[in-house]
Design a protein around this motif. Structure first.
Motif, short mmCIF file in Angstrom:
data_model
loop_
_atom_site.label_atom_id
_atom_site.label_comp_id
_atom_site.label_asym_id
_atom_site.label_seq_id
_atom_site.Cartn_x
_atom_site.Cartn_y
_atom_site.Cartn_z
N LYS A 1 -10.17 6.38 -1.45
CA LYS A 1 -11.19 7.15 -2.00
C LYS A 1 -11.59 8.41 -1.70
CE LYS A 1 -13.31 2.55 -2.16
NZ LYS A 1 -14.55 1.59 -1.92
N GLN B 1 -3.52 0.47 -9.62
CA GLN B 1 -4.58 1.02 -10.46
C GLN B 1 -5.42 1.95 -9.68
OE1 GLN B 1 -7.67 -2.70 -10.00
NE2 GLN B 1 -6.24 -2.90 -11.61
N CYS C 1 -10.90 6.29 -6.99
CA CYS C 1 -10.27 5.01 -5.87
C CYS C 1 -8.98 4.81 -6.43
CB CYS C 1 -11.20 3.81 -6.04
SG CYS C 1 -10.58 2.57 -4.92
N THR D 1 -4.19 0.19 1.21
CA THR D 1 -4.22 -0.26 -0.11
C THR D 1 -5.38 0.42 -0.90
OG1 THR D 1 -5.88 -1.92 0.83
CG2 THR D 1 -3.60 -2.69 0.82
N GLU D 2 -6.23 1.09 -0.36
CA GLU D 2 -7.23 2.05 -1.18
C GLU D 2 -7.72 3.24 -0.65
OE1 GLU D 2 -11.00 0.12 -1.66
OE2 GLU D 2 -10.17 -1.00 -3.32
N SER E 1 -5.84 2.33 -5.66
CA SER E 1 -5.40 1.20 -5.29
C SER E 1 -3.81 1.06 -5.66
CB SER E 1 -6.32 0.04 -5.65
OG SER E 1 -6.24 -0.18 -6.78
N ASN E 2 -3.45 -0.16 -5.16
CA ASN E 2 -2.07 -0.47 -5.34
C ASN E 2 -1.37 -0.16 -6.99
OD1 ASN E 2 -1.76 -1.14 -2.85
ND2 ASN E 2 -2.12 -3.35 -3.15
N GLY F 1 0.67 -1.05 -0.13
CA GLY F 1 0.09 -0.06 0.05
C GLY F 1 0.85 1.23 -0.04
N TRP G 1 0.67 8.40 -5.14
CA TRP G 1 0.48 6.92 -5.73
C TRP G 1 1.09 7.04 -7.16
CZ3 TRP G 1 -1.50 6.28 -10.67
CH2 TRP G 1 -1.70 5.07 -10.90
#
Length: 160
Positions: free
Chosen positions: A14, A85, A80, A11-12, A82-83, A2, A143
C-alpha cells in the motif's frame, strides 16, 4: 502468489497517493474565462456572441472549480497492489483489464492507468505518490512485470 520486496513475499503493498496537480488546467481556464469575459462585457448588445461567450465562461468556470477541488481539496487516498489487481480510489482494477500503465514526468511523476477500450486515462486512474515515489514506482513496475502489463514512460491525457 505474492511479489518480492526486500526478500519477503508479499500479497499486498500500500502507498498513499493523491490526484495529480491541475495547475496547467487552472491557468488555462483562467485565461479563457478572462478573454471570454471581455467579449461578454463588450458585446452584450449582440445576442449571439453574448450568449456563446457567456456559455463558454460558465463552462470554464465549472471546469476551473473542478480542477481547483481536485488539486487542492481532495484528500489523499491509497493505492493497493495485490496479486492480480490494483485497488485505487475505491475501484478494483484487474490486471487483465489494463492496456498500459504510463508514467509522465521525472520530478513528482504522474501515473496513469489506461484500461482497454479507452483513449484517455480516466480521472480516477491518474495519481501521484504522496511520498517514497521511487520505491512506489519500482513496486508498480514489479507488479506490472508479474502481471504481464506493459509500463512505459509516456505523456498521457486525462479529462480535466
Amino acid at each position: 502468489m505474492g511479489f518480492e520486496q526486500g526478500g519477503a513475499m508479499l500479497t499486498e503493498i500500500k502507498y498513499p497517493v493523491k490526484n495529480p496537480s491541475r495547475i496547467g488546467t487552472i491557468i488555462g481556464m483562467i485565461a479563457i474565462i478572462s478573454s471570454q469575459s471581455i467579449l461578454v462585457l463588450r458585446l452584450w448588445n449582440q445576442r449571439g456572441v453574448f450568449y456563446a461567450s457567456l456559455t463558454v465562461v460558465l463552462l470554464c468556470l465549472v471546469l476551473l472549480l473542478l480542477a481547483l477541488y481536485r488539486t487542492f481539496f481532495k484528500k489523499p487516498t491509497e493505492l493497493c497492489l495485490s496479486n492480480e489487481q490494483i485497488l485505487l480510489n475505491g475501484n478494483i482494477i484487474n490486471s487483465k483489464d489494463i492496456k498500459v500503465i504510463m508514467t509522465r514526468g521525472y520530478f513528482k511523476p504522474v501515473i496513469g492507468i489506461l484500461p482497454y477500450r479507452r483513449k484517455i486515462v480516466p480521472l480516477d486512474m491518474a495519481f501521484r505518490y504522496l511520498k517514497d515515489e521511487d520505491r512506489g514506482i519500482s513496486d508498480l513496475k514489479s507488479w506490472a512485470k508479474m502481471n504481464n502489463v506493459k509500463m512505459v514512460n509516456k505523456s498521457f491525457q486525462t479529462w480535466i
